[in-house]
Design an enzyme around this catalytic site. Structure first.
Site, short mmCIF file in Angstrom:
data_model
loop_
_atom_site.label_atom_id
_atom_site.label_comp_id
_atom_site.label_asym_id
_atom_site.label_seq_id
_atom_site.Cartn_x
_atom_site.Cartn_y
_atom_site.Cartn_z
N PRO A 1 -20.88 41.86 -23.89
CA PRO A 1 -19.92 40.82 -23.70
C PRO A 1 -20.64 39.61 -23.11
O PRO A 1 -21.26 39.68 -22.07
CB PRO A 1 -18.97 41.40 -22.68
CG PRO A 1 -19.31 42.85 -22.55
CD PRO A 1 -20.46 43.13 -23.35
N GLU A 2 -20.58 38.53 -23.78
CA GLU A 2 -21.10 37.28 -23.23
C GLU A 2 -19.92 36.55 -22.58
O GLU A 2 -18.83 37.12 -22.50
CB GLU A 2 -21.74 36.43 -24.34
CG GLU A 2 -22.87 37.18 -25.06
CD GLU A 2 -23.63 36.32 -26.05
OE1 GLU A 2 -23.68 35.10 -25.87
OE2 GLU A 2 -24.18 36.89 -27.02
N ARG B 1 -23.69 53.05 -21.89
CA ARG B 1 -25.08 52.82 -21.48
C ARG B 1 -25.23 52.66 -19.97
O ARG B 1 -26.35 52.67 -19.46
CB ARG B 1 -25.64 51.60 -22.21
CG ARG B 1 -25.78 51.86 -23.69
CD ARG B 1 -26.30 50.65 -24.43
NE ARG B 1 -27.70 50.38 -24.16
CZ ARG B 1 -28.38 49.39 -24.72
NH1 ARG B 1 -27.78 48.58 -25.55
NH2 ARG B 1 -29.64 49.21 -24.43
#
Length: 296
Positions: A2-3, A127
């Site tokens: 997510p930016e 992750r």
DNA sequence: AGTGGGACCTGTCCGC
DNA sequence: TGCGGACAGGTCCCAC
């Protein structure tokens, strides 16, 4: 990750269900994400009301009634799955995995927030590059993760003059400079590529070369503009860079927004007069997509 | 000081 | 079908 646009979208979604509501209970299914949860994390959260929730850079920050700040970062693969209490309106879920991850079966559901109105918010992160921290509001200014962060790209500070000054003398590639959160916060790999493409600037050009001693350059001005454009358009599209993104109302908000160079290696350049082909190179270990013909 | 590279993790996809 | 390798939205930390 997510930016910035995705984090903004997530923060808005969380604000809608969390603001003004008290946290009843927090369950941790493991002791750490990127780093350990601070001592007493869950216990300290319980009973505090969420007064305000927003975004700074790619961090979600919640101001709590007990005087604490809850910091959350999604890393590369973090997502929130919201199970709204029936009383608060139609059930909504966002950041829902395509397969429909359920908190009961999702092995990556590391944190569960239960609110006093029955709404349940699950943080899932395969992750585990994400992070959460909890600290007193007075400590926010000096917080290690926040103190060195640069300007917000959608505020009033980002301008050609700012970039001219900030990049002056810098020898790193322009792409690396855009990704440097200490300069401008929130730009990630996708939008760095897209902003450079729109500005027709090569990602390989050294950052200092778009500046001048005498003031603002056209290139710096253009880049400031395209950074704002790509980010604000993505926010308007509802946060676009996540494959499995689903809007709060269940509409697929995703991939309606297409990128012009990102992940388009070998495709023709979208610029009408350009006969170039999108190339992929690796810069500091990360993929860069650009048109070598029109990006100079 | 500024810059580059590796490390941290798991899942997925592609070629053999 | 199975397996290994490359790659993925980010950031920290440690060498030069």
């Amino acid at each position: 990750m997510p930016e910035l646009p995705e984090v903004e979208t997530v923060a808005r979604g969380l604000a809608r269900v969390m603001e003004g509501v008290r946290i009843l209970h927090v369950t941790l299914n493991r002791a750490d994400l990127r780093f350990p949860f601070p001592p007493g994390f869950a216990e300290r959260l319980a009973g505090q009301r969420v007064d305000a929730l927003g975004r700074r850079a790619k961090y979600v920050l919640a101001n709590l009634s007990g005087g604490d700040v809850l910091l959350m970062h999604l890393g590369m693969s973090g997502r929130f799955i919201i199970h709204e209490a029936e009383t608060t309106g139609k059930p909504g879920t966002f950041y829902l995995a395509t397969g429909g991850a359920e908190s009961a079966t999702d092995p990556h559901a590391h944190v569960v927030f239960t609110l006093e109105n029955g709404t349940e918010i699950v943080y899932s992160d395969p992750r585990r590059f994400g992070m959460m921290d909890l600290f007193a509001q007075a400590e926010q200014t000096d917080h290690k993760l926040l103190r060195d962060i640069g300007i917000e790209p959608l505020g009033n500070e980002l301008s050609g003059a700012f970039l001219n000054q900030a990049l002056r003398g810098r020898k790193m590639p322009l792409k690396a400079a855009l990704l440097d959160q200490k300069i401008v916060a929130g730009i990630g790999n996708i939008y760095a590529c897209e902003a450079l493409y729109r500005a027709a600037l090569s990602p390989r050009r050294l950052a200092g070369t778009i500046t001048s001693a005498s003031g603002c350059t056209e290139r710096a001005e253009k880049l400031a503009t395209t950074v704002r454009e790509v980010l604000s358009e993505a926010i308007a599209a509802g946060g676009s860079s996540l494959r499995d993104y689903v809007q709060t109302d269940g509409e697929l908000g995703y991939f309606q927004h297409t990128f012009q160079v990102y992940d388009r290696e070998g495709e023709p350049c979208a610029r009408p007069a350009c006969a170039g082909t999108v190339a992929r190179i690796v810069q500091s270990g990360r993929s860069t997509f650009f048109c070598p013909k029109c990006q100079r």
